[in-house]
Write a protein that holds these residues in place. Structure first.
Motif, PDB file in Angstrom:
ATOM      1  N   ALA A 142      42.846  50.580  31.382  1.00 29.24           N
ATOM      2  CA  ALA A 142      42.578  48.903  31.834  1.00 29.24           C
ATOM      3  C   ALA A 142      44.003  48.724  32.348  1.00 29.24           C
ATOM      4  O   ALA A 142      45.048  48.582  31.656  1.00 29.24           O
ATOM      5  CB  ALA A 142      42.241  48.694  30.268  1.00 29.24           C
ATOM      6  N   GLU A 143      44.116  47.961  33.578  1.00 29.30           N
ATOM      7  CA  GLU A 143      45.234  47.253  34.003  1.00 29.30           C
ATOM      8  C   GLU A 143      45.284  45.916  33.451  1.00 29.30           C
ATOM      9  O   GLU A 143      46.643  45.528  33.091  1.00 29.30           O
ATOM     10  CB  GLU A 143      44.915  47.085  35.545  1.00 29.30           C
ATOM     11  CG  GLU A 143      45.933  46.006  36.137  1.00 29.30           C
ATOM     12  CD  GLU A 143      45.345  45.284  37.636  1.00 29.30           C
ATOM     13  OE1 GLU A 143      46.567  44.617  37.931  1.00 29.30           O
ATOM     14  OE2 GLU A 143      44.320  45.650  37.837  1.00 29.30           O
ATOM     15  N   LEU A 144      44.357  45.145  33.080  1.00 29.54           N
ATOM     16  CA  LEU A 144      44.232  43.897  32.414  1.00 29.54           C
ATOM     17  C   LEU A 144      43.692  43.714  31.244  1.00 29.54           C
ATOM     18  O   LEU A 144      42.514  44.119  31.136  1.00 29.54           O
ATOM     19  CB  LEU A 144      43.720  42.627  33.569  1.00 29.54           C
ATOM     20  CG  LEU A 144      44.464  42.862  34.930  1.00 29.54           C
ATOM     21  CD1 LEU A 144      43.562  41.901  35.901  1.00 29.54           C
ATOM     22  CD2 LEU A 144      45.786  41.999  34.719  1.00 29.54           C
ATOM     23  N   VAL A 145      44.235  43.422  29.999  1.00 23.91           N
ATOM     24  CA  VAL A 145      43.735  43.082  28.707  1.00 23.91           C
ATOM     25  C   VAL A 145      43.865  41.804  28.272  1.00 23.91           C
ATOM     26  O   VAL A 145      45.202  41.411  28.524  1.00 23.91           O
ATOM     27  CB  VAL A 145      44.291  44.169  27.826  1.00 23.91           C
ATOM     28  CG1 VAL A 145      43.513  44.035  26.757  1.00 23.91           C
ATOM     29  CG2 VAL A 145      44.085  45.787  28.532  1.00 23.91           C
ATOM     30  N   CYS A 146      42.848  41.161  27.752  1.00 24.13           N
ATOM     31  CA  CYS A 146      43.215  39.815  27.294  1.00 24.13           C
ATOM     32  C   CYS A 146      42.528  39.825  25.680  1.00 24.13           C
ATOM     33  O   CYS A 146      41.688  40.575  25.367  1.00 24.13           O
ATOM     34  CB  CYS A 146      42.543  38.684  28.038  1.00 24.13           C
ATOM     35  SG  CYS A 146      42.921  38.514  29.627  1.00 24.13           S
TER      36      CYS A 146
ATOM     37  N   ALA B 253      40.940  58.056  33.962  1.00 21.04           N
ATOM     38  CA  ALA B 253      40.560  56.646  33.722  1.00 21.04           C
ATOM     39  C   ALA B 253      40.930  55.824  34.909  1.00 21.04           C
ATOM     40  O   ALA B 253      41.833  56.130  35.762  1.00 21.04           O
ATOM     41  CB  ALA B 253      41.110  56.043  32.453  1.00 21.04           C
ATOM     42  N   ALA B 254      40.077  54.908  35.402  1.00 23.06           N
ATOM     43  CA  ALA B 254      40.422  54.116  36.535  1.00 23.06           C
ATOM     44  C   ALA B 254      40.812  52.625  36.018  1.00 23.06           C
ATOM     45  O   ALA B 254      40.282  52.494  34.921  1.00 23.06           O
ATOM     46  CB  ALA B 254      39.246  54.129  37.447  1.00 23.06           C
ATOM     47  N   PRO B 255      41.478  51.718  37.009  1.00 25.12           N
ATOM     48  CA  PRO B 255      41.760  50.388  36.146  1.00 25.12           C
ATOM     49  C   PRO B 255      40.554  49.819  36.056  1.00 25.12           C
ATOM     50  O   PRO B 255      39.352  49.944  36.778  1.00 25.12           O
ATOM     51  CB  PRO B 255      42.627  49.968  37.586  1.00 25.12           C
ATOM     52  CG  PRO B 255      43.142  51.043  38.163  1.00 25.12           C
ATOM     53  CD  PRO B 255      42.295  52.163  37.992  1.00 25.12           C
TER      54      PRO B 255
ATOM     55  N   LEU C  26      37.551  53.358  24.414  1.00 24.03           N
ATOM     56  CA  LEU C  26      38.458  52.575  25.286  1.00 24.03           C
ATOM     57  C   LEU C  26      38.275  53.048  26.698  1.00 24.03           C
ATOM     58  O   LEU C  26      38.374  52.365  27.651  1.00 24.03           O
ATOM     59  CB  LEU C  26      40.042  52.588  24.884  1.00 24.03           C
ATOM     60  CG  LEU C  26      40.085  52.345  23.287  1.00 24.03           C
ATOM     61  CD1 LEU C  26      41.559  52.474  22.840  1.00 24.03           C
ATOM     62  CD2 LEU C  26      40.032  50.741  23.210  1.00 24.03           C
ATOM     63  N   GLN C  27      38.526  54.350  26.962  1.00 20.09           N
ATOM     64  CA  GLN C  27      38.398  54.675  28.463  1.00 20.09           C
ATOM     65  C   GLN C  27      36.920  54.368  28.981  1.00 20.09           C
ATOM     66  O   GLN C  27      37.075  53.849  30.285  1.00 20.09           O
ATOM     67  CB  GLN C  27      38.695  56.426  28.343  1.00 20.09           C
ATOM     68  CG  GLN C  27      38.605  56.836  29.898  1.00 20.09           C
ATOM     69  CD  GLN C  27      38.932  58.058  29.895  1.00 20.09           C
ATOM     70  OE1 GLN C  27      40.215  58.533  29.648  1.00 20.09           O
ATOM     71  NE2 GLN C  27      38.261  59.189  30.617  1.00 20.09           N
ATOM     72  N   LEU C  28      36.034  54.440  28.208  1.00 17.37           N
ATOM     73  CA  LEU C  28      34.764  54.176  28.899  1.00 17.37           C
ATOM     74  C   LEU C  28      34.566  52.716  29.324  1.00 17.37           C
ATOM     75  O   LEU C  28      34.381  52.020  30.415  1.00 17.37           O
ATOM     76  CB  LEU C  28      33.728  54.678  27.950  1.00 17.37           C
ATOM     77  CG  LEU C  28      32.190  54.239  28.280  1.00 17.37           C
ATOM     78  CD1 LEU C  28      31.821  55.068  29.723  1.00 17.37           C
ATOM     79  CD2 LEU C  28      31.066  54.715  26.955  1.00 17.37           C
ATOM     80  N   THR C  29      35.215  52.024  28.196  1.00 17.53           N
ATOM     81  CA  THR C  29      34.903  50.414  28.337  1.00 17.53           C
ATOM     82  C   THR C  29      35.843  49.969  29.657  1.00 17.53           C
ATOM     83  O   THR C  29      35.622  49.344  30.462  1.00 17.53           O
ATOM     84  CB  THR C  29      35.571  49.829  27.112  1.00 17.53           C
ATOM     85  OG1 THR C  29      34.649  50.267  25.927  1.00 17.53           O
ATOM     86  CG2 THR C  29      35.377  48.300  27.546  1.00 17.53           C
ATOM     87  N   ALA C  30      37.215  50.790  29.781  1.00 18.94           N
ATOM     88  CA  ALA C  30      38.281  50.187  30.674  1.00 18.94           C
ATOM     89  C   ALA C  30      37.546  50.528  31.901  1.00 18.94           C
ATOM     90  O   ALA C  30      37.835  49.818  33.046  1.00 18.94           O
ATOM     91  CB  ALA C  30      39.597  51.102  30.473  1.00 18.94           C
ATOM     92  N   ARG C  31      36.693  51.575  32.243  1.00 22.62           N
ATOM     93  CA  ARG C  31      36.415  52.246  33.293  1.00 22.62           C
ATOM     94  C   ARG C  31      35.268  51.322  33.830  1.00 22.62           C
ATOM     95  O   ARG C  31      34.928  51.174  35.153  1.00 22.62           O
ATOM     96  CB  ARG C  31      35.814  53.594  33.293  1.00 22.62           C
ATOM     97  CG  ARG C  31      35.546  54.177  34.678  1.00 22.62           C
ATOM     98  CD  ARG C  31      35.137  55.777  34.648  1.00 22.62           C
ATOM     99  NE  ARG C  31      34.904  56.272  35.862  1.00 22.62           N
ATOM    100  CZ  ARG C  31      35.747  56.631  36.818  1.00 22.62           C
ATOM    101  NH1 ARG C  31      37.139  55.992  36.694  1.00 22.62           N
ATOM    102  NH2 ARG C  31      35.567  57.071  37.867  1.00 22.62           N
TER     103      ARG C  31
END
Length: 294
Positions: free
Chosen positions: A226-230, A5-7, A184-189
């Motif tokens: 994910a680096e940033l999550v709101c 996964a990437a940020p 989650l990983q797909l969405t973060a990427r």
């Protein structure tokens, strides 16, 4: 095998497996800045054209003047399946007043001129009807930072991903407590700017308490890259903002800002009431990490 996964703020994968250069994310830069200041961001939502376009411009300016860091500008939609009754009523009034998609760009300019980061939040059909690349072009020209798409998943977003890369825009996708690790990983990427964590299952709206699964969802989303999550859906008071802000990079509020504008009375009084709500929530995010270790 799935690649690491990437940020969420990394450039998106290009066709053919390479990477593409994109404009740095304005939203991510703001979130990092306030994180360095020791607090989360306050992210505010209001729909375009509620109760009129001119008054919605005044309302988003009030949000910024009283402490909103990012403003989500909603595009009214005839079938707002994710929105609670408060936002639905505001959207109905906006549509009755003749609001059009292009009116959102006027609010984008107002937010940008006031010094906050403007995002547009919309269901996907209005963007399709406008034209995906044309929408991205006009959003960027108006000073917008990007787009939040609650009903568009990364698997079906190739046209938007390409357009957002061309025009240097953020793309914010949603996750929920039911999201699998793979989702989650797909969405973060795929996301750029931040990942939007819907803290509860169901429609938007104010709640007496914020679901206790929100912190777990944020942690799981970060674990998947994910680096940033709101966090959004349910926050309505300064105390709730402080609670969520202890673990989220941004606290997203919508219905609590719409409610005072739906009240009776002179418009000036309703704007003042809106400002008081923003003041309370802005104070909440400022105290979210008081006493936290460095």
């Amino acid at each position: 095998m799935t690649s690491p996964a990437a940020p969420a703020t990394d450039p998106a994968p290009a066709r053919g497996g390479g990477r593409v250069d994109v404009t740095p994310s304005r939203t991510a830069e703001l979130l990092r800045q306030v994180r360095d200041e020791g607090r989360p961001a306050l992210i505010a939502y209001l729909p375009t054209g509620f109760p009129t376009v001119d008054r919605s411009v005044e309302a988003v300016r009030t949000l910024v003047e009283h402490g909103a860091d990012v403003v989500e500008i909603g595009i009214p939609y005839t079938d707002p399946v994710m929105d609670g009754t408060t936002v639905q009523r505001a959207v109905e009034l906006a549509l009755e007043s003749g609001t059009r998609v292009r009116d959102a760009f006027r609010l984008v300019r107002a937010v940008s001129d006031a010094g906050a980061v403007p995002l547009v939040m919309t269901y996907w059909n209005p963007v399709l009807a406008y034209g995906v690349d044309a929408f991205a072009r006009d959003l960027a020209e108006a000073g917008g930072a990007g787009l939040i798409t609650p009903d568009l998943i990364p698997d079906e977003a190739s046209e938007w991903i390409e357009a957002s890369d061309r025009h240097g825009l953020d793309r914010v996708f949603l996750v929920a407590p039911s999201s699998t690790a793979e989702r989650l990983q797909l969405t973060a990427r795929a996301s750029r700017g931040f990942v939007y964590a819907a803290s509860t299952m169901g429609v938007t709206g104010e709640r007496a308490t914020v679901g206790d699964r929100a912190e777990e969802l944020v942690a799981r989303t970060r674990e998947r890259g994910a680096e940033l999550v709101c966090v959004g859906l349910g926050v309505s008071t300064g105390d709730q903002a402080a609670q969520v802000g202890r673990f989220a990079d941004g606290v997203i509020v919508g219905s609590a800002f719409v409610r005072p504008l739906l009240a009776d009375g002179p418009w000036s009084e309703r704007l003042a009431a809106l400002g008081a709500v923003v003041d309370d929530l802005a104070a909440g995010v400022r105290r979210a990490r008081e006493g936290a270790s460095a």
